[in-house]
Design a protein around this motif. Sequence first.
Motif, PDB file in Angstrom:
ATOM      1  N   MET A   1     -43.598  -6.806 -44.004  1.00 39.03           N
ATOM      2  CA  MET A   1     -43.074  -6.157 -45.203  1.00 39.03           C
ATOM      3  C   MET A   1     -44.214  -5.739 -46.130  1.00 39.03           C
ATOM      4  N   ASN A   2     -45.163  -6.631 -46.367  1.00 42.12           N
ATOM      5  CA  ASN A   2     -46.276  -6.332 -47.260  1.00 42.12           C
ATOM      6  C   ASN A   2     -47.111  -5.169 -46.736  1.00 42.12           C
ATOM      7  N   ALA A   3     -47.310  -5.114 -45.414  1.00 45.55           N
ATOM      8  CA  ALA A   3     -48.056  -4.009 -44.818  1.00 45.55           C
ATOM      9  C   ALA A   3     -47.309  -2.692 -45.032  1.00 45.55           C
ATOM     10  N   SER A   4     -45.995  -2.757 -44.950  1.00 50.29           N
ATOM     11  CA  SER A   4     -45.176  -1.564 -45.167  1.00 50.29           C
ATOM     12  C   SER A   4     -45.290  -1.076 -46.610  1.00 50.29           C
ATOM     13  N   VAL A   5     -45.274  -2.009 -47.554  1.00 47.56           N
ATOM     14  CA  VAL A   5     -45.403  -1.645 -48.970  1.00 47.56           C
ATOM     15  C   VAL A   5     -46.770  -1.032 -49.226  1.00 47.56           C
ATOM     16  N   ASN A   6     -47.818  -1.638 -48.664  1.00 45.79           N
ATOM     17  CA  ASN A   6     -49.172  -1.098 -48.823  1.00 45.79           C
ATOM     18  C   ASN A   6     -49.285   0.297 -48.227  1.00 45.79           C
ATOM     19  N   HIS A   7     -48.675   0.488 -47.060  1.00 48.01           N
ATOM     20  CA  HIS A   7     -48.699   1.808 -46.418  1.00 48.01           C
ATOM     21  C   HIS A   7     -47.974   2.836 -47.285  1.00 48.01           C
ATOM     22  N   ASN A   8     -46.818   2.453 -47.816  1.00 46.55           N
ATOM     23  CA  ASN A   8     -46.058   3.368 -48.662  1.00 46.55           C
ATOM     24  C   ASN A   8     -46.832   3.717 -49.929  1.00 46.55           C
ATOM     25  N   GLN A   9     -47.503   2.738 -50.516  1.00 44.20           N
ATOM     26  CA  GLN A   9     -48.296   2.992 -51.721  1.00 44.20           C
ATOM     27  C   GLN A   9     -49.446   3.935 -51.406  1.00 44.20           C
ATOM     28  N   GLU A  10     -50.096   3.729 -50.273  1.00 37.84           N
ATOM     29  CA  GLU A  10     -51.212   4.591 -49.874  1.00 37.84           C
ATOM     30  C   GLU A  10     -50.717   6.009 -49.603  1.00 37.84           C
ATOM     31  N   THR A  11     -49.586   6.118 -48.935  1.00 40.02           N
ATOM     32  CA  THR A  11     -49.013   7.437 -48.652  1.00 40.02           C
ATOM     33  C   THR A  11     -48.666   8.157 -49.952  1.00 40.02           C
ATOM     34  N   THR A  12     -48.046   7.444 -50.870  1.00 45.14           N
ATOM     35  CA  THR A  12     -47.693   8.037 -52.166  1.00 45.14           C
ATOM     36  C   THR A  12     -48.945   8.475 -52.908  1.00 45.14           C
ATOM     37  N   ARG A  13     -49.983   7.640 -52.887  1.00 46.70           N
ATOM     38  CA  ARG A  13     -51.238   7.980 -53.563  1.00 46.70           C
ATOM     39  C   ARG A  13     -51.837   9.255 -52.967  1.00 46.70           C
ATOM     40  N   GLN A  14     -51.806   9.375 -51.645  1.00 46.35           N
ATOM     41  CA  GLN A  14     -52.334  10.572 -50.990  1.00 46.35           C
ATOM     42  C   GLN A  14     -51.533  11.816 -51.372  1.00 46.35           C
ATOM     43  N   HIS A  15     -50.219  11.677 -51.444  1.00 47.12           N
ATOM     44  CA  HIS A  15     -49.382  12.815 -51.836  1.00 47.12           C
ATOM     45  C   HIS A  15     -49.648  13.203 -53.293  1.00 47.12           C
ATOM     46  N   ILE A  16     -49.869  12.229 -54.141  1.00 45.54           N
ATOM     47  CA  ILE A  16     -50.172  12.532 -55.546  1.00 45.54           C
ATOM     48  C   ILE A  16     -51.513  13.245 -55.649  1.00 45.54           C
ATOM     49  N   GLN A  17     -52.482  12.841 -54.850  1.00 43.18           N
ATOM     50  CA  GLN A  17     -53.778  13.523 -54.848  1.00 43.18           C
ATOM     51  C   GLN A  17     -53.631  14.967 -54.382  1.00 43.18           C
ATOM     52  N   LEU A  18     -52.823  15.176 -53.352  1.00 45.55           N
ATOM     53  CA  LEU A  18     -52.565  16.540 -52.880  1.00 45.55           C
ATOM     54  C   LEU A  18     -51.878  17.354 -53.967  1.00 45.55           C
ATOM     55  N   LEU A  19     -50.904  16.760 -54.617  1.00 44.23           N
ATOM     56  CA  LEU A  19     -50.194  17.439 -55.694  1.00 44.23           C
ATOM     57  C   LEU A  19     -51.159  17.811 -56.820  1.00 44.23           C
ATOM     58  N   GLU A  20     -52.067  16.915 -57.140  1.00 39.78           N
ATOM     59  CA  GLU A  20     -53.050  17.190 -58.192  1.00 39.78           C
ATOM     60  C   GLU A  20     -53.972  18.345 -57.801  1.00 39.78           C
ATOM     61  N   ARG A  21     -54.418  18.379 -56.550  1.00 37.70           N
ATOM     62  CA  ARG A  21     -55.267  19.499 -56.088  1.00 37.70           C
ATOM     63  C   ARG A  21     -54.516  20.823 -56.154  1.00 37.70           C
ATOM     64  N   GLN A  22     -53.259  20.789 -55.733  1.00 37.85           N
ATOM     65  CA  GLN A  22     -52.465  22.018 -55.764  1.00 37.85           C
ATOM     66  C   GLN A  22     -52.209  22.461 -57.198  1.00 37.85           C
TER      67      GLN A  22
END
Length: 72
Positions: A1-22
């Motif tokens: 479960m914790n690995a899943s939460v960490n993965h989701n947080q990392e994925t969200t962070r990457q999407h936010i970075q992409l959104l910021e670049r765009q």
Amino acid sequence: MNASVNHNQETTRQHIQLLERQYRAVKGSFEMLTVFEQPNLKSAQAMIEDARALLDAAEQLHAAMAAAEGEQ
């Protein structure tokens, strides 16, 4: 479960970075569109393309967040 939460947080962070670049790309193309008294067609087309990429990035972020919420 914790690995899943960490993965989701990392994925969200990457999407936010992409959104910021765009967002920066849209802001830049908007500035190019408005800096001249008479904007040209190429600048308008760039603005459209950048805005679409921003929308795509926002939709990807939303989908990732919705998927992460469904996993919890």
